[in-house]
Design a protein around this motif. Structure first.
Motif, PDB file in Angstrom:
ATOM      1  N   ILE A 172       0.752  -1.508  -0.037  1.00 10.78           N
ATOM      2  CA  ILE A 172       0.030  -0.505  -0.183  1.00 10.78           C
ATOM      3  C   ILE A 172       0.927   1.107   0.207  1.00 10.78           C
ATOM      4  O   ILE A 172       0.667   2.524  -0.540  1.00 10.78           O
ATOM      5  N   LYS A 173       1.749   1.138   0.653  1.00  9.95           N
ATOM      6  CA  LYS A 173       2.678   1.983   0.802  1.00  9.95           C
ATOM      7  C   LYS A 173       3.653   2.463  -0.430  1.00  9.95           C
ATOM      8  O   LYS A 173       3.532   3.680  -1.408  1.00  9.95           O
ATOM      9  N   LYS A 174       4.261   1.356  -1.905  1.00  8.90           N
ATOM     10  CA  LYS A 174       4.618   1.151  -2.979  1.00  8.90           C
ATOM     11  C   LYS A 174       3.062   2.247  -3.648  1.00  8.90           C
ATOM     12  O   LYS A 174       3.958   3.072  -4.432  1.00  8.90           O
ATOM     13  N   LEU A 175       2.174   1.908  -3.569  1.00  6.10           N
ATOM     14  CA  LEU A 175       1.278   2.323  -4.067  1.00  6.10           C
ATOM     15  C   LEU A 175       0.890   4.101  -3.800  1.00  6.10           C
ATOM     16  O   LEU A 175       0.619   4.780  -4.826  1.00  6.10           O
ATOM     17  N   THR A 176       0.856   4.222  -2.546  1.00  5.72           N
ATOM     18  CA  THR A 176       0.734   5.208  -2.199  1.00  5.72           C
ATOM     19  C   THR A 176       1.887   6.780  -3.048  1.00  5.72           C
ATOM     20  O   THR A 176       1.881   7.490  -3.019  1.00  5.72           O
ATOM     21  N   GLU A 177       3.382   5.673  -2.870  1.00  3.26           N
ATOM     22  CA  GLU A 177       4.281   6.991  -3.197  1.00  3.26           C
ATOM     23  C   GLU A 177       4.358   7.151  -4.754  1.00  3.26           C
ATOM     24  O   GLU A 177       4.685   8.017  -5.060  1.00  3.26           O
ATOM     25  N   ALA A 178       3.582   5.953  -5.457  1.00  3.81           N
ATOM     26  CA  ALA A 178       3.727   5.388  -7.163  1.00  3.81           C
ATOM     27  C   ALA A 178       2.238   6.823  -7.275  1.00  3.81           C
ATOM     28  O   ALA A 178       3.145   7.591  -8.166  1.00  3.81           O
ATOM     29  N   THR A 179       1.764   6.763  -6.181  1.00  3.85           N
ATOM     30  CA  THR A 179       0.590   7.698  -6.737  1.00  3.85           C
ATOM     31  C   THR A 179       1.271   9.103  -6.508  1.00  3.85           C
ATOM     32  O   THR A 179       0.787  10.440  -7.394  1.00  3.85           O
ATOM     33  N   ARG A 180       1.933   9.875  -5.132  1.00  3.84           N
ATOM     34  CA  ARG A 180       2.752  10.716  -5.360  1.00  3.84           C
ATOM     35  C   ARG A 180       3.556  11.525  -6.784  1.00  3.84           C
ATOM     36  O   ARG A 180       3.513  12.090  -7.228  1.00  3.84           O
ATOM     37  N   ARG A 181       4.360  10.281  -7.017  1.00  3.06           N
ATOM     38  CA  ARG A 181       5.166  10.388  -7.877  1.00  3.06           C
ATOM     39  C   ARG A 181       3.891  10.115  -9.879  1.00  3.06           C
ATOM     40  O   ARG A 181       4.665  11.694 -10.783  1.00  3.06           O
ATOM     41  N   PHE A 202       5.538   8.668 -14.910  1.00  2.16           N
ATOM     42  CA  PHE A 202       4.606   7.791 -15.356  1.00  2.16           C
ATOM     43  C   PHE A 202       5.970   5.902 -15.049  1.00  2.16           C
ATOM     44  O   PHE A 202       5.023   5.312 -15.284  1.00  2.16           O
ATOM     45  N   ASN A 203       7.006   6.430 -15.433  1.00  3.57           N
ATOM     46  CA  ASN A 203       8.109   5.553 -14.974  1.00  3.57           C
ATOM     47  C   ASN A 203       8.331   4.755 -13.971  1.00  3.57           C
ATOM     48  O   ASN A 203       9.409   5.438 -13.376  1.00  3.57           O
ATOM     49  N   ILE A 204       7.332   3.601 -13.688  1.00  2.00           N
ATOM     50  CA  ILE A 204       7.237   3.125 -12.820  1.00  2.00           C
ATOM     51  C   ILE A 204       7.297   2.114 -12.390  1.00  2.00           C
ATOM     52  O   ILE A 204       6.498   1.542 -12.461  1.00  2.00           O
ATOM     53  N   LYS A 205       7.732   1.255 -11.322  1.00  2.88           N
ATOM     54  CA  LYS A 205       7.891   0.107 -11.682  1.00  2.88           C
ATOM     55  C   LYS A 205       7.543  -0.432 -10.386  1.00  2.88           C
ATOM     56  O   LYS A 205       8.486   0.062  -8.941  1.00  2.88           O
ATOM     57  N   LEU A 206       6.668  -0.635  -9.462  1.00  5.47           N
ATOM     58  CA  LEU A 206       5.760  -1.423  -7.927  1.00  5.47           C
ATOM     59  C   LEU A 206       7.043  -2.546  -7.955  1.00  5.47           C
ATOM     60  O   LEU A 206       7.134  -2.426  -6.451  1.00  5.47           O
TER      61      LEU A 206
END
Length: 463
Positions: free
Chosen positions: A183-192, A198-202
């Motif tokens: 969930i933290k990864k998703l939250t950080e990805a949302t901020r980015r 848009f170049n994010i690897k979860l």
């Protein structure tokens, strides 16, 4: 593998609680076992030494009388063995759970050795020590028969609960970190993403609800990345397409300011300015129309009509385009009734037939056919033109795209027609595809549902 987030949370919580109980119990047991052993052994040793002093101080019979009358014997099992192994119990009776002693243990004590056995959950604390009497050396064995005192039990339980609360809290905290990490990864990805990255690897490998959410999130990032690229391409294409006619208009307008310009040149310059302005107007109209179609803000007006009759009327309407170049039409239009937006489909056939005329040689032939089954109506429009390369076929439905064949002024256009066609067909839950070979003409195949578009789902074969 546990996939459900609900089951995963419950399982993790129960595992943390169970592990906390086991660890807390082990630590408490080891801590209090040493204290309990030390206290009991000290008590037994002091009691044994007191009994030994009684036997050493007073005669044997009097010593036995004194020791047998001690109140403390109610809590202990006291046995005295002689050299033959005969035992004598001091006190009222033998304890029901007294430890059975072997002759080897008795001989060790008679030889002067002190034996100590630590207590456990299945055995009491036992002390064996030599006892000197008037009749000779005897083996004295003292065994505790009572459970720990209430104060000891309370202290043990209190310590266990403290350990359990501390260890359990640490384990649950560690487990929560494991559960919350995606969930933290998703939250950080949302901020980015909000910042335009848009170049994010979860790299979230979990299954279940979190895995599905991560996959949907990655798909969203992929779509946003494509949308951003499309936006940039759109701005670039619009700028490029607008720049060309603006440059022409500006240049010829400057030329019109010349004093010695002939009437013939002035008329030619004005015609070019009018033509470029008209091209910009058509492009603006096409952009607006495509935007309305993509946003679906323009409601579809569904009516039932004869598709073959509609295509005949379009061919008649564009007669000036094909008759001037001696282009012929070969029609195989079977009767087909369709429920759709009449005006939008009219634009589809106008664009496709117009392209067929534009890219066909003079005197060419355009074939138009209609086939219908229980679910679908298929329209094929085939021209005898210059064809489209395989590479260009991948992009012909993109806005502003112009194949190599249209780079000359002979095939002038805005590159918006097929994008509009594609959007209209998609809104009708249909499909359009192209078959072409350079130098051998082009075929557009349009597949539309025979029923109302909102009542039919397109099968995979038409996607």
């Amino acid at each position: 593998m546990i996939r459900s987030l609900y089951i995963r949370v419950i399982f993790t919580f129960l595992t943390a609680v169970l592990a906390g109980i086991i660890i807390a119990f082990t630590i408490t047991f080891l801590t209090f076992q040493e204290k309990m052993n030390g206290n009991l052994q000290t008590t037994l040793l002091n009691l044994g030494q007191d009994i030994a002093r009684v036997y050493e101080t007073v005669p044997l019979q009097e010593a036995e009388f004194i020791v047998s009358g001690m109140k403390i014997l109610d809590s202990y099992d006291i046995r005295i063995y002689d050299e033959t192994g005969q035992s004598e119990y001091l006190g009222s009776h033998k304890g029901p759970n007294s430890t059975i002693l072997s002759m080897a243990d008795v001989k060790k004590v008679l030889a002067g050795e002190v034996i100590q056995v630590d207590p456990s959950f299945t055995a009491q604390s036992l002390l064996g020590m030599p006892l000197k009497t008037e009749a000779g050396t005897r083996a004295l064995f003292i065994e505790s028969l009572v459970a720990p005192t209430a104060s000891f039990t309370i202290k043990w339980v209190s310590t266990f609960l403290i350990y359990l609360l501390s260890i359990g809290s640490v384990l649950i905290l560690a487990a929560s970190i494991f559960l919350v990490r995606p969930i933290k990864k998703l939250t950080e990805a949302t901020r980015r993403i909000a910042g335009g990255d848009f170049n994010i690897k979860l790299n979230i490998k979990q299954k279940g609800e979190l895995g599905t959410l991560a996959q949907s999130f990655e798909q969203m990032m992929f779509d946003l990345r494509q949308l951003e690229q499309m936006r940039r391409d759109f701005v670039s294409n619009v700028s490029h397409e607008v720049q060309s006619p603006l440059t022409s208009i500006s240049g010829y307008a400057m030329a019109l300011k010349q004093v010695n310009l002939s009437d013939e040149d002035r008329i030619r310059y004005l015609d070019i300015i009018i033509s470029e302005a008209s091209r910009m107007s058509k492009m603006s109209d096409s952009l607006l129309k495509l935007s309305l179609l993509e946003s679906q803000s323009q409601q579809m007006r569904l009516t039932s009509f004869s598709l073959d009759e509609q295509i005949r009327r379009v061919i008649v309407a564009i007669q000036p385009q094909w008759s001037a170049r001696n282009i012929r039409f070969e029609l195989d239009l079977k009767t087909a009734m369709l429920t759709a937006d009449h005006d939008q489909l009219n634009q589809v056939w106008t664009n496709l037939l117009g392209n067929g005329i534009k890219f066909s040689e003079d005197g060419g032939v355009i074939h138009v056919s209609i086939k219908q089954d229980s679910k679908y109506v298929i329209v094929r429009i085939t021209d005898s033109g210059i064809g489209i390369s395989p590479e260009d076929q991948k992009h012909i439905f993109e806005r502003f795209f112009k194949a190599d064949r249209s780079h000359s002024r002979k095939y002038d256009g805005s590159g918006m027609g097929l994008a509009i066609v594609k959007q209209i067909v998609s809104l009708h839950h249909g499909d359009i595809r192209v078959e072409s070979e350079l130098g051998h003409g082009t075929t557009f195949i349009v597949t539309l549902p025979a029923a109302t578009p909102t009542e039919i789902v397109k099968p995979d074969s038409y996607r």
